[in-house]
Write an enzyme that holds these catalytic residues in place. Structure first.
Site, PDB file in Angstrom:
ATOM      1  N   ARG A 286      -1.698  -0.349 -10.413  1.00  0.00           N
ATOM      2  CA  ARG A 286      -0.530  -1.185 -10.670  1.00  0.00           C
ATOM      3  C   ARG A 286      -0.944  -2.640 -10.863  1.00  0.00           C
ATOM      4  NH1 ARG A 286       3.263   1.962  -7.112  1.00  0.00           N
ATOM      5  NH2 ARG A 286       2.020   3.681  -6.318  1.00  0.00           N
TER       6      ARG A 286
ATOM      7  N   ARG B 140       3.578  14.049  -7.805  1.00  0.00           N
ATOM      8  CA  ARG B 140       3.691  13.225  -9.008  1.00  0.00           C
ATOM      9  C   ARG B 140       2.354  13.176  -9.742  1.00  0.00           C
ATOM     10  NH1 ARG B 140       6.303   7.489  -8.166  1.00  0.00           N
ATOM     11  NH2 ARG B 140       4.375   7.006  -7.049  1.00  0.00           N
TER      12      ARG B 140
ATOM     13  N   GLY C  33       7.011   7.321   6.604  1.00  0.00           N
ATOM     14  CA  GLY C  33       6.179   7.900   5.553  1.00  0.00           C
ATOM     15  C   GLY C  33       6.763   9.135   4.902  1.00  0.00           C
TER      16      GLY C  33
ATOM     17  N   ASP D  78       4.504  -4.022  -7.934  1.00  0.00           N
ATOM     18  CA  ASP D  78       3.878  -2.790  -7.440  1.00  0.00           C
ATOM     19  C   ASP D  78       4.443  -1.561  -8.139  1.00  0.00           C
ATOM     20  OD1 ASP D  78       6.107  -3.808  -5.720  1.00  0.00           O
ATOM     21  OD2 ASP D  78       6.020  -1.772  -4.925  1.00  0.00           O
ATOM     22  N   ASN D  79       5.454  -1.741  -8.996  1.00  0.00           N
ATOM     23  CA  ASN D  79       6.007  -0.634  -9.769  1.00  0.00           C
ATOM     24  C   ASN D  79       5.767  -0.810 -11.265  1.00  0.00           C
ATOM     25  OD1 ASN D  79       7.014   0.867  -7.619  1.00  0.00           O
ATOM     26  ND2 ASN D  79       8.889  -0.335  -7.525  1.00  0.00           N
TER      27      ASN D  79
ATOM     28  N   GLY E  81       2.762   3.567   1.477  1.00  0.00           N
ATOM     29  CA  GLY E  81       3.340   3.787   2.801  1.00  0.00           C
ATOM     30  C   GLY E  81       3.834   5.204   3.009  1.00  0.00           C
TER      31      GLY E  81
ATOM     32  N   ASP F 170       8.180   5.142 -10.539  1.00  0.00           N
ATOM     33  CA  ASP F 170       9.152   4.950  -9.466  1.00  0.00           C
ATOM     34  C   ASP F 170      10.582   5.073  -9.985  1.00  0.00           C
ATOM     35  OD1 ASP F 170      10.741   4.292  -7.280  1.00  0.00           O
ATOM     36  OD2 ASP F 170       9.262   2.937  -6.467  1.00  0.00           O
TER      37      ASP F 170
ATOM     38  N   LYS G 115       4.206  12.421  -2.607  1.00  0.00           N
ATOM     39  CA  LYS G 115       5.114  11.354  -2.188  1.00  0.00           C
ATOM     40  C   LYS G 115       6.019  11.902  -1.097  1.00  0.00           C
ATOM     41  CE  LYS G 115       8.386   8.004  -4.166  1.00  0.00           C
ATOM     42  NZ  LYS G 115       8.974   7.520  -5.436  1.00  0.00           N
TER      43      LYS G 115
ATOM     44  N   GLY H 240       0.843  -1.186   0.000  1.00  0.00           N
ATOM     45  CA  GLY H 240       0.000   0.000   0.000  1.00  0.00           C
ATOM     46  C   GLY H 240       0.873   1.228   0.000  1.00  0.00           C
TER      47      GLY H 240
END
Length: 493
Positions: free
Chosen positions: A191, A184, A134, A260-261, A100, A270, A121, A98
């Site tokens: 994803r 971003r 975080g 996840d990327n 983070g 990323d 981000k 998730g």
């Protein structure tokens, strides 16, 4: 109340048109999350060019207001901040993850009517932080800004950086560092890992809702197709084949090709441990954590197909009620990847050599050049750029008999293309003179973090904005480092 009104006024001036379409999906896919307070936000960089493309006017507000806006201290009207849930195979190991350290503000409607995700981000802890703080630090956020803008200028589909703001807070990594937040933008942040999460929780309605939403965002023409989920998988396969080919054509290495990327939109996402290759070596790895070379340059097409197989697994319940039939459908689609990738890659390589037609020997012609480059340690970017002229390339290595034999073969092939000047013009339009060389990126980041000097980065960004123009004032950006075999990049967490 006063702060809310002030925030709305700032948003109106900028021109935000926020919607919250993702936040209307089943709640298990996200959690409402507010950006954390920061001490003393100040602007590091604002991307006015991208803002204009999005229909935003950042010059309509003061730099102080922009700093508060992009530090998450003044949330625009219409935004509904959330952290997204997703899973991921990280270096082959499955983990429920998730956002983070990221918060999705929502989707901005640009002048063309397209929805564009806007995400912070480094804006503080979320439910998915797993013990992390975080937060993000200035250097890695500026790296993402530099590399994403370079990729966009090179024509590679990519997420973009709208702003980087220093927070005024100290963030502790190996040493105390300056805190920062990146804003971003993306076609979406859906994803492969998002689908893995939806499939993993075992709620078919959630998986279907996510798939229908992704189709509406990225493949609306498929919405009424009888086999829309197969068609969506096929479209995702095609986008990834094209993407990996495009970035390999310019010598880029993604350092963390975890599921996840990998965005189903086909955009690169990323820019942590990533870099551009200097001396050509298909085994090149830059990521400090990729000790086994899983994501080495030569492995990336195969990894992309492996990741897409994980997407296909997640989509099986939607492909057919009969699991064996669903597997057969998924397998058929996945087996298209190698041919699609090679087709895109070879088409790009043909252009790099000035070829606009196709002949059977072209693949061998390209591979022969790459093999010679590997043997000689020739620079990837400069070798292709040096070929784009009627003048023979200068330098001792170009007197090597193997290269001279290849060069004669290539010139014979080029002669069948017709207008040689046109061929060289094509080569100069696809072979960059300037890429973000690793040592130049590090130079810019060190000046920003250690000397509070952003001018080095802005000079680099000016050169990267016109990568296909060979300008004398940008000559230093063409020079590779003396030796970068020990160069490593880090994820910044």
């Amino acid at each position: 109340m006063f702060e809310q009104e002030a925030s709305a006024t700032v948003g109106d001036k900028v021109g935000w048109r926020f919607e919250d379409t993702y936040a209307r999906l089943p709640e298990v896919l996200f959690v409402p999350t507010a950006p954390a307070p920061v001490k003393a936000p100040r602007v590091a960089v604002l991307n006015h060019g991208l803002a204009g493309e999005l229909g935003l006017d950042l010059e309509a507000i003061s730099e102080e207001a922009a700093a508060r806006l992009f530090a998450g201290q003044d949330v625009p009207a219409g935004a509904r901040p959330i952290a997204q849930a997703y899973a991921g195979h990280q270096y082959g190991h499955f983990t429920m993850l998730g956002d983070g350290r990221a918060i999705l503000l929502g989707e901005h409607r640009d002048p063309s009517g397209r929805l564009v995700d806007v995400q912070f981000k480094g804006s503080g802890r979320t439910r998915y932080s797993r013990g992390g703080d975080g937060l993000a630090v200035l250097g890695p956020m500026l790296r993402e800004h530099i590399i994403s803008e370079a990729m966009a200028a090179l024509g590679v589909p990519t997420t973009r950086s709208l702003a980087v703001v220093a927070t005024g807070d100290v963030v502790y990594r190996e040493t105390p560092r300056q805190g920062a937040i990146l804003t971003r933008t993306a076609a979406s942040h859906i994803r492969v890992g998002t689908f893995q999460f939806a499939a993993g929780i075992g709620e078919p309605d959630v998986l279907r809702a996510l798939a229908d939403y992704a189709i509406e965002r990225h493949d609306p023409e498929l919405a009424d197709a009888p086999d829309k989920y197969r068609a969506f998988l096929s479209a995702a396969v095609d986008r990834q084949a094209a993407l990996i080919a495009r970035w390999q054509n310019v010598g880029f290495l993604h350092g963390v090709m975890n599921t996840d990327n990998m965005a189903v939109s086909g955009e690169t996402i990323d820019y942590g441990p990533c870099a551009f290759m200097n001396a050509y070596d298909p085994r090149t790895v830059f990521s400090s954590i990729d000790r086994g070379g899983r994501y080495a340059y030569e492995n990336q097409p195969g990894i992309a197909q492996w990741n897409l197989a994980r997407l296909a697994e997640a989509l099986l319940p939607l492909l057919d009620p009969d699991q064996q039939k669903a597997i057969a459908i998924a397998t058929e689609v996945l087996e298209e990847f190698p041919e699609r990738f090679e087709s895109y890659w070879l088409a790009g390589m043909r252009k790099k050599l000035g070829l606009q037609t196709a002949e059977l020997g072209d693949l061998d012609l390209v591979r022969s050049l790459l093999d010679w480059m590997h043997t000689m340690g020739a620079d990837f970017t400069n070798t292709f750029r040096d070929l784009a002229s009627d003048e023979p390339p200068a330098g001792d290595r170009f007197q090597d008999p193997e290269f001279l034999a290849w060069h004669a073969r290539w010139r014979e092939r080029l002669g069948r293309e017709g207008d040689r000047a046109e061929a060289f013009a094509l080569m100069r339009s696809v072979n960059p003179a300037v890429v973000p060389r690793n040592h130049r990126v590090e130079e810019a980041l060190a000046a920003a973090e250690q000397g509070d000097d952003l001018s080095v980065m802005h000079d680099l960004l000016a050169a990267l904005a016109s990568p296909f123009e060979d300008r004398p004032e940008h000559a230093k950006y063409r020079e590779p480092p003396a030796d970068d075999r020990g160069y490593r990049t880090f994820c910044g967490t």
